[in-house]
Design a protein around this motif. Structure first.
Motif, short mmCIF file in Angstrom:
data_model
loop_
_atom_site.label_atom_id
_atom_site.label_comp_id
_atom_site.label_asym_id
_atom_site.label_seq_id
_atom_site.Cartn_x
_atom_site.Cartn_y
_atom_site.Cartn_z
N LYS A 359 0.83 -1.21 0.00
CA LYS A 359 0.00 0.00 0.00
C LYS A 359 0.86 1.25 0.00
N GLN A 360 1.92 1.25 0.78
CA GLN A 360 2.83 2.39 0.80
C GLN A 360 3.54 2.55 -0.55
N ASN A 361 3.90 1.42 -1.17
CA ASN A 361 4.53 1.49 -2.48
C ASN A 361 3.60 2.13 -3.50
N PHE A 362 2.33 1.74 -3.48
CA PHE A 362 1.37 2.33 -4.41
C PHE A 362 1.18 3.83 -4.13
N SER A 363 1.10 4.19 -2.86
CA SER A 363 0.91 5.60 -2.51
C SER A 363 2.10 6.44 -3.00
N LYS A 364 3.30 5.93 -2.83
CA LYS A 364 4.49 6.63 -3.29
C LYS A 364 4.51 6.73 -4.82
N ALA A 365 4.14 5.62 -5.49
CA ALA A 365 4.15 5.64 -6.96
C ALA A 365 3.10 6.58 -7.52
N LEU A 366 1.93 6.65 -6.86
CA LEU A 366 0.87 7.54 -7.34
C LEU A 366 1.24 9.00 -7.15
N LYS A 367 2.05 9.32 -6.16
CA LYS A 367 2.51 10.69 -6.00
C LYS A 367 3.51 11.08 -7.09
N GLU A 368 4.34 10.12 -7.48
CA GLU A 368 5.35 10.41 -8.49
C GLU A 368 4.80 10.27 -9.91
N HIS A 369 3.90 9.29 -10.13
CA HIS A 369 3.34 9.03 -11.47
C HIS A 369 1.82 8.94 -11.32
N ASP A 370 1.14 10.03 -11.51
CA ASP A 370 -0.32 10.06 -11.36
C ASP A 370 -0.95 9.51 -12.64
N SER A 371 -1.09 8.18 -12.71
CA SER A 371 -1.54 7.51 -13.92
C SER A 371 -2.86 6.79 -13.68
N THR A 372 -3.71 6.77 -14.70
CA THR A 372 -5.01 6.10 -14.60
C THR A 372 -4.85 4.60 -14.41
N LEU A 373 -3.96 3.98 -15.19
CA LEU A 373 -3.75 2.53 -15.07
C LEU A 373 -3.20 2.17 -13.69
N LEU A 374 -2.39 3.04 -13.13
CA LEU A 374 -1.85 2.78 -11.80
C LEU A 374 -2.95 2.87 -10.74
N TRP A 375 -3.89 3.79 -10.92
CA TRP A 375 -5.03 3.86 -10.01
C TRP A 375 -5.87 2.60 -10.10
N ALA A 404 -10.76 8.43 -12.52
CA ALA A 404 -11.75 7.35 -12.43
C ALA A 404 -12.14 6.89 -13.83
N THR A 405 -12.08 5.60 -14.07
CA THR A 405 -12.44 4.98 -15.35
C THR A 405 -13.75 4.20 -15.18
N PRO A 406 -14.35 3.74 -16.29
CA PRO A 406 -15.54 2.89 -16.13
C PRO A 406 -15.31 1.69 -15.23
N LYS A 407 -14.11 1.13 -15.27
CA LYS A 407 -13.79 -0.01 -14.41
C LYS A 407 -13.82 0.40 -12.94
N ILE A 408 -13.25 1.57 -12.63
CA ILE A 408 -13.23 2.04 -11.25
C ILE A 408 -14.64 2.36 -10.77
N PHE A 409 -15.43 3.03 -11.63
CA PHE A 409 -16.81 3.33 -11.26
C PHE A 409 -17.63 2.05 -11.07
#
Length: 589
Positions: A359-375, A404-409
């Motif tokens: 979870k921390q790895n994802f949080s750090k990656a989302l701060k550096e690379h704000d990507s839809t696929l990563l979300w 947010a993508t159709p998959k996320i919704f």
């Protein structure tokens, strides 16, 4: 032809005589066997030989062999003559070879021969068969893998490695060959480490940090040895001549002992530092595969192969570093702590710390690379490892970040619906359609599914609003004319459930019109299913007269060609009426 067939049959006389002598077959049965074999031999020598003739001949011989074994077992004969013991098996090999010579490019026949060789334990014949098959089918990657696997089972690692290398020269971009070659080298490494463990040698490999520490210890040990020799030499100069000789001998012995001990230590450490045990060969194979196939998903497949074995951490570290900074690579790096945990550890160990690390790895990656696929990957991880509340918060955070993508919704709505909050699910569906309206080109198929889900929720929660919402959906950019058959089917199902006759008529007609338009656009005939269902519904609800008017109108106004299947539906409807009339008349009489 007749002379060749007769020569073949005459060669079988000794084995047939042994079978009669052992009382496994009677004279009459032997005559029948000769008769069938003669027929098969003539079939194989005709001008246009068929593969089925060879297969029938082989199957007949297999049946004879099974009967021979069964009778031998029942009669408890253990010292049968070698002439007839293996003669049928040799004959089947001979028939297979004749067939493969005729149909050498038939891969299925080769595979059947491989299976027969494996069942009979004919390893030498199987090795020759693989070599011949690869000459005729050098571009069949599955054949290379089967041949290498056979050599590995025969404990011939060098031959298996050679086969993979030859196959990769011909098929340098074959994913299957690269994965299986890497698996082979990994199994060789594991096997070597197990043997070293059994011999009491260091079984594990070293990381680069451990190697540097080991080199430093060797340098320190060498310096201490030199200081010991200098100190021993200085003390020998201060002694008397008689004791000088004795001390020098002691010094020589002491120096020799030190050198021998150091040699033994270096030898032991050199074994640990062996490039093979460090995984250098695996690194070379992995690097070669990545040079030929640069896709990240292929690299992850290779890592999955390495993950199946214990002593591959060093090469896995190298592989993860080599992935790059793409979104797929970041997903894999974030999930690595969880993926590296084996199934047994997941069962018996507390993986809470591992989940928090991911979870921390994802949080750090989302701060550096704000990507839809990563979300999307992050929310999928939350759904797998945490409760629905955490996942819902992740979906909300993605929506705030406009990722947010159709998959996320859809995931968000699933969570809300499971909790029983249908009103919130309807609100989320409306929010999703509003938020993603400008991204239809990216999520075309997903948007249609989202719209259908929205209509379903409206039908459940606000049925009086269904028609206005449906019309709004049809007017939106998400709906392309000729591609909305699923929407009209949904609408028809709604009105059939509400039992509104006029609306059902309208829904059927709109559905047929949309299906015809779709058929015209893609250049196919009409789908008669909807016309037949419409006429059947009219017949049941309004009678045969109304049904006849309906299908005549459909035939007259159809913009596309009516298929014979549709006409058969109408004809069967009329036949049912005739049958019903005849039954009624017979009952009256």
């Amino acid at each position: 032809m007749a002379e060749a067939v007769r020569a073949q049959l005459e060669e079988q006389l000794d084995e047939l005589h042994d079978l009669v002598k052992a009382r496994l077959f009677t004279q009459e049965e032997i005559k029948l066997i000769i008769k069938r074999r003669r027929a098969f031999e003539y079939a194989l020598r005709r001008r246009q030989t068929r593969k089925i003739d060879y297969l029938r001949y082989i199957q007949y011989e297999l049946n004879v062999e099974e009967l021979r074994k069964e009778r031998k077992q029942n009669m408890k004969l253990y010292n049968n003559s070698k002439t007839s013991e293996f003669s049928i098996i040799r004959r089947i090999h001979f028939i297979f070879k004749r067939g493969l010579l005729k149909f050498k490019h038939d891969i299925r026949l080769w595979l059947q021969y491989f299976t027969f060789c494996e069942k009979t334990g004919a390893a030498r014949s199987l090795a020759k068969a693989y070599a011949q098959a690869l000459q005729y089918h050098p571009l069949n990657e599955g054949l290379w893998v089967k041949a290498a696997a056979f050599e590995w089972e025969q404990d011939n690692t060098v031959a298996a490695r050679t086969l993979f290398q030859r196959g990769l020269r011909l098929l340098p971009t074959s994913r299957m060959l690269w994965k299986q070659y890497l698996k082979l080298e990994t199994m060789v490494l594991e096997k070597t480490i197990l043997r070293r463990t059994a011999l009491g040698l260091p079984p594990t490999t070293r990381t680069e940090k451990e190697i540097k520490e080991l080199e430093q210890r060797q340098i320190t040990a060498t310096r201490k040895r030199k200081k010991t020799r200098v100190f021993a030499a200085s003390e020998s100069d201060d002694d008397e001549e008689d004791s000088s000789s004795n001390e020098s001998e002691t010094e020589d012995k002491f120096g020799i002992e030190l050198e021998e001990m150091d040699v033994e230590k270096n030898t032991s450490e050199d074994l640990v530092l062996d490039p093979f045990l460090r995984g250098d060969i695996l690194q070379v194979v992995y690097s070669g595969a990545r040079e030929r196939v640069e896709a990240v998903d292929f690299a992850l497949e290779l890592i999955d192969v390495l993950r199946q074995y214990e002593h591959t951490k060093v090469i896995r570290d190298f592989a993860y570093d080599d992935l790059g900074d793409s979104v797929e690579a970041l997903q894999a790096k974030c999930r690595r702590p969880l993926d590296d945990v084996s199934d047994t550890e997941k069962t018996f160990l507390d993986v809470a710390n591992v989940r928090e690390t991911v979870k921390q790895n994802f949080s750090k990656a989302l701060k550096e690379h704000d990507s839809t696929l990563l979300w999307e990957a992050y929310i999928e991880f939350l759904m797998d490892c945490y409760d629905s509340t955490e996942a819902a918060e992740g979906c909300q955070a993605a929506h705030k970040k406009q990722h947010a993508t159709p998959k996320i919704f859809s995931t968000w709505m699933d969570i809300v619906q499971v909790q029983g909050n249908m009103a919130e699910a309807l609100r989320l569906a409306s929010l999703a359609i509003t938020s993603l309206r400008d991204k239809f080109d990216i999520y075309e198929n997903n948007m249609q599914e989202l719209h259908l889900r929205h209509l379903t929720l409206v039908m459940m929660m606000k049925p009086d609003r269904y028609e206005p919402v449906f019309q709004e959906t049809m007017a939106s950019s998400s709906c392309v004319e000729g591609k909305n058959v699923s929407f009209f089917k949904h609408r028809l199902g709604f009105y059939i459930a509400t039992k509104e006759s006029d609306r059902i008529h309208e829904a059927y007609q709109d559905l047929i019109r949309e299906a015809d338009l779709n058929a015209w656009k893609i250049g196919t005939n009409e789908d008669g299913t909807y016309r037949a269902a419409y006429v059947q519904w009219v017949c049941l609800s309004q009678g045969i007269a109304a049904a006849r008017r309906t299908y005549k109108k459909l035939l007259r106004e159809s913009p596309v060609q009516i298929t014979w299947a549709t006409m058969q539906h109408f004809v069967s409807l009329e036949l049912e009426q005739v049958i019903n009339c005849l039954c009624f008349v017979s009952i009256q009489h």
